[in-house]
Design an enzyme around this catalytic site. Structure first.
Site, PDB file in Angstrom:
ATOM      1  CE1 TYR A 199       0.484   1.788   4.372  1.00 58.53           C
ATOM      2  CE2 TYR A 199       0.835  -0.750   4.421  1.00 58.53           C
ATOM      3  CZ  TYR A 199       0.847   0.766   4.977  1.00 58.53           C
ATOM      4  OH  TYR A 199       1.492   0.922   6.209  1.00 58.53           O
ATOM      5  CB  CYS A 200       1.719   3.914  -1.420  1.00 53.79           C
ATOM      6  SG  CYS A 200       0.511   3.867  -3.070  1.00 53.79           S
ATOM      7  CB  THR A 201      -0.190   8.409  -0.420  1.00 58.98           C
ATOM      8  OG1 THR A 201       1.016   8.511   0.544  1.00 58.98           O
ATOM      9  CG2 THR A 201      -1.154   9.644  -0.160  1.00 58.98           C
TER      10      THR A 201
END
Length: 350
Positions: A199-201
């Site tokens: 995951y990331c922003t």
């Protein structure tokens, strides 16, 4: 011939934005697709965005588009329609709406052509960026968090992870995305039989990272659809527990969105619980660091006594001291001290 870049000073533009009475909506989106002529596409899109008073940061490359922008609320639907009809590949592209938004995230439109929309450092001609992992929606994310066979991987930089992350997520300790990719492969070899959740922003980094992991032999790879922003929004809408702890760092003037009430970071000066990033007020420093209100008052918004003393000097003396000094801003890393960066607010493409 239309003007295809800004000609007004930053100070004037910021003052103009702050004086606006109409609220703005902060939006981010990305799309990996082939752009034959990035410069031509950039120029055409610039005219569309400026006509709608869009501010923000947009990168285009042969591999696609990456944008963080703010749009006047009355023009959001028009913006959506014009974006969706601009290119067939952009029809229906997901728009991530900010979770916390004062409408003051940007005050100028900067649109640039780059080699990549995310600097990944990948030069392997056999790499297929379209061979990505499977998407996870909010309910699936929560189920995976309870699955002992799943490992969550945070594909953001250290200063992002420091203020907020998913429960028990692994940090890939690095200062840029390009450094993280090979480290992720190395660190996860021992978990090769596990379910890898990245995951990331907003989704752009973890989507490419999922393809890189599959390229390196990992078969069970997922990534969170729309990243932290979309997860938190959908979880709240659906009445699901929000399992992200702390604050989501964002790459604009807000520097963060509150996701949960927990404060998991600490002031870099006194160690008090705090998760508010700021830049050192000394123009010769601009260190990005975490500072509590008490230390902000004590050090006049500076990162150290030295910077505080320098800030108190006459402006001419400050300029003299800055002359010849390395022209770059810095990010505080708890393990490595000060690090060079290109922007006061770090570049989301790095």
């Amino acid at each position: 011939m239309p003007v295809l870049h800004n000609r007004i000073s930053n100070d004037e533009l910021k003052a103009k934005m702050l004086a606006e009475s109409e609220p703005r909506t902060t939006i981010s989106f990305y799309k990996y697709f082939t752009i034959a002529s990035p410069q031509q596409t950039r120029d055409a899109l610039y005219q569309v965005f400026t006509a709608l008073d869009v501010f923000g940061r947009v990168y285009l490359a042969h591999e696609g588009i990456n944008a963080q922008i703010s749009v006047p609320q009355s023009k959001v639907e028009t913006f959506r329609q014009q974006l969706y009809t601009f290119d067939p590949a952009l029809d229906g592209v997901r728009l991530n709406i900010a979770l916390e938004d004062d409408g003051k995230s940007f005050w100028v439109l900067r649109m640039k052509v780059r080699d990549r929309i995310v600097a990944d450092g990948i030069d392997d001609p056999t790499f297929d960026a379209s061979n990505v992992g499977d998407y996870l929606k909010a309910a699936d994310v929560n189920a995976m968090l309870d699955d002992p066979d799943a490992v969550f991987i945070d594909m953001r930089n250290h200063y992002e992870y420091e203020v907020g992350h998913f429960e028990n997520a692994l940090e890939i300790p690095a200062d840029t995305f390009r450094e993280q990719l090979p480290k992720a492969v190395e660190m996860l070899r021992e978990h090769a039989d596990k379910k890898i959740v990245m995951y990331c922003t907003g989704g752009i980094r973890c989507e490419k990272a999922s393809a890189w992991m599959k390229h390196n032999g990992f078969n069970k790879v997922w990534h969170i659809e729309g990243g932290i922003i979309e997860y938190a929004r959908r979880a709240r809408e659906q009445g699901l527990p929000v399992r992200f702890i702390g604050k989501n760092f964002v790459f604009d003037e807000r520097m963060g969105e509150r996701i949960s009430d927990e404060v998991i970071a600490h002031c870099h000066q006194c160690g008090a619980p705090c998760d508010s990033h700021t830049n050192c007020k000394n123009d010769g420093c601009h260190l990005l660091f975490i500072q509590c209100p008490q230390c902000a008052s004590k050090f006049n918004g500076c990162c150290s006594e030295q910077c505080c003393e320098e800030l108190a000097l006459p402006e001419e003396e400050q300029r003299r001291r800055r002359a010849g000094r390395e022209n770059g801003n810095k990010i505080f890393n708890k393990s490595r001290g000060r690090l060079n960066s290109k922007l006061s607010i770090p570049d989301p493409a790095e």
